[in-house]
Design a protein around this motif. Structure first.
Motif, PDB file in Angstrom:
ATOM      1  N   TYR A 156       0.841  -1.202   0.000  1.00 44.19           N
ATOM      2  CA  TYR A 156       0.000   0.000   0.000  1.00 44.19           C
ATOM      3  C   TYR A 156       0.881   1.259   0.000  1.00 44.19           C
ATOM      4  O   TYR A 156       0.693   2.169  -0.807  1.00 44.19           O
ATOM      5  N   CYS A 166      -5.288   3.397  -4.046  1.00 43.35           N
ATOM      6  CA  CYS A 166      -5.527   1.974  -3.783  1.00 43.35           C
ATOM      7  C   CYS A 166      -6.217   1.773  -2.439  1.00 43.35           C
ATOM      8  O   CYS A 166      -6.316   2.691  -1.633  1.00 43.35           O
ATOM      9  N   ASP A 167      -6.705   0.558  -2.230  1.00 42.75           N
ATOM     10  CA  ASP A 167      -7.458   0.201  -1.033  1.00 42.75           C
ATOM     11  C   ASP A 167      -6.695  -0.879  -0.265  1.00 42.75           C
ATOM     12  O   ASP A 167      -6.421  -1.949  -0.804  1.00 42.75           O
ATOM     13  N   ASP A 169      -7.513  -2.908   2.218  1.00 43.89           N
ATOM     14  CA  ASP A 169      -8.218  -4.193   2.392  1.00 43.89           C
ATOM     15  C   ASP A 169      -8.200  -5.020   1.114  1.00 43.89           C
ATOM     16  O   ASP A 169      -8.045  -6.243   1.154  1.00 43.89           O
ATOM     17  N   GLU A 170      -8.367  -4.335  -0.018  1.00 42.20           N
ATOM     18  CA  GLU A 170      -8.345  -5.040  -1.312  1.00 42.20           C
ATOM     19  C   GLU A 170      -6.960  -5.638  -1.576  1.00 42.20           C
ATOM     20  O   GLU A 170      -6.837  -6.760  -2.084  1.00 42.20           O
ATOM     21  N   ILE A 171      -5.918  -4.876  -1.223  1.00 40.47           N
ATOM     22  CA  ILE A 171      -4.541  -5.367  -1.417  1.00 40.47           C
ATOM     23  C   ILE A 171      -4.313  -6.616  -0.568  1.00 40.47           C
ATOM     24  O   ILE A 171      -3.738  -7.602  -1.035  1.00 40.47           O
ATOM     25  N   GLU A 172      -4.803  -6.574   0.690  1.00 46.00           N
ATOM     26  CA  GLU A 172      -4.625  -7.755   1.565  1.00 46.00           C
ATOM     27  C   GLU A 172      -5.377  -8.966   1.008  1.00 46.00           C
ATOM     28  O   GLU A 172      -4.865 -10.086   1.010  1.00 46.00           O
ATOM     29  N   LYS A 173      -6.590  -8.719   0.504  1.00 45.57           N
ATOM     30  CA  LYS A 173      -7.368  -9.827  -0.097  1.00 45.57           C
ATOM     31  C   LYS A 173      -6.613 -10.437  -1.272  1.00 45.57           C
ATOM     32  O   LYS A 173      -6.576 -11.652  -1.449  1.00 45.57           O
ATOM     33  N   ASP A 174      -6.030  -9.569  -2.111  1.00 48.54           N
ATOM     34  CA  ASP A 174      -5.244 -10.029  -3.269  1.00 48.54           C
ATOM     35  C   ASP A 174      -4.043 -10.865  -2.819  1.00 48.54           C
ATOM     36  O   ASP A 174      -3.724 -11.883  -3.419  1.00 48.54           O
TER      37      ASP A 174
END
Length: 222
Positions: A156, A166-167, A169-174
């Motif tokens: 991030y 960028c987001d 939470d989305e990065i962690e999900k990826d």
């Protein structure tokens, strides 16, 4: 006699950054295996090959010539005569690389190149299967990891510094999805080699990790 250090671990653990610093301190050649797979992914993107077209990827990979050279101390990745270094860190290349890396023919081609380098020079390599498949006889094997939250936070910050919206939470999900994919792929899945030393970098600075690995290497060589 040449020495080799293998560093494996999940996406975002800091493998490349740390391996490059160790290479400079020990005067080793840093072989960026991830960059080689990203270059192959870029080749497939340029050829407009669908990432699910396994057979076609396995055939067409033979047309890709990938080499690593150093210019002014900086690594440059050459794909079929063109310097593609600046194109490798895109999200598209990263996602495609995960699919390309599952292909047996792609892996065979790149592993052959990597093993030849290790026979003639002091190398440090990082990736998903260096200690288990690429350099099973490496002098030192490290499994470098960090929590998914910490790895997402690093990514991030990296993107924000580049001005990318960028987001977290989305990065962690990826990252979690990528871990799942890398650990469960049929060919050379991500796993800790039996004789690898675990280094968790969640609460360590980059320099602390570098010194820890160099210390492991020096003690082993004694």
């Amino acid at each position: 006699m040449s020495y080799s250090i293998a560093i494996d671990g999940p996406a975002g653990a800091g493998k490349s950054t740390i391996a490059k610093k160790i290479a400079k301190k020990l005067n080793f050649i840093y072989v960026d295996t991830g960059a080689m797979y990203r270059a192959m992914a870029l080749f497939m993107i340029q050829k407009q090959v669908d990432r699910e077209a396994e057979e076609l990827i396995g055939t067409i990979c033979k047309e890709a010539d990938i080499t690593i050279v150093y210019e002014n101390g900086e690594q440059q990745v050459i794909l079929n005569g063109s310097n593609v270094t600046k194109l490798l860190r895109t999200e598209e290349a990263g996602k495609m690389a995960s699919f390309v890396a599952k292909n047996k023919n792609v892996r065979k081609k790149l592993v052959d190149l990597q093993q030849k380098m290790a026979k003639t020079t002091d190398v440090i390599m990082d990736g998903r299967d260096i200690g288990t498949c690429v350099l099973p006889e490496a002098d030192v094997k490290i499994y470098l990891t960090a929590s998914s939250k910490e790895r997402a936070l690093r990514r991030y910050k990296e993107l924000v510094e580049k001005g990318v919206t960028c987001d977290l939470d989305e990065i962690e999900k990826d990252i979690i999805a990528r871990d799942e994919q890398d650990m469960n792929r049929e060919v050379s899945p991500l796993k800790k080699a039996e004789d690898a030393i675990l280094v968790d970098s969640s609460n360590m600075t980059i320099d602390e990790v570098v010194e820890r690995i160099i210390d492991i290497f020096r003690k082993k060589m004694k």
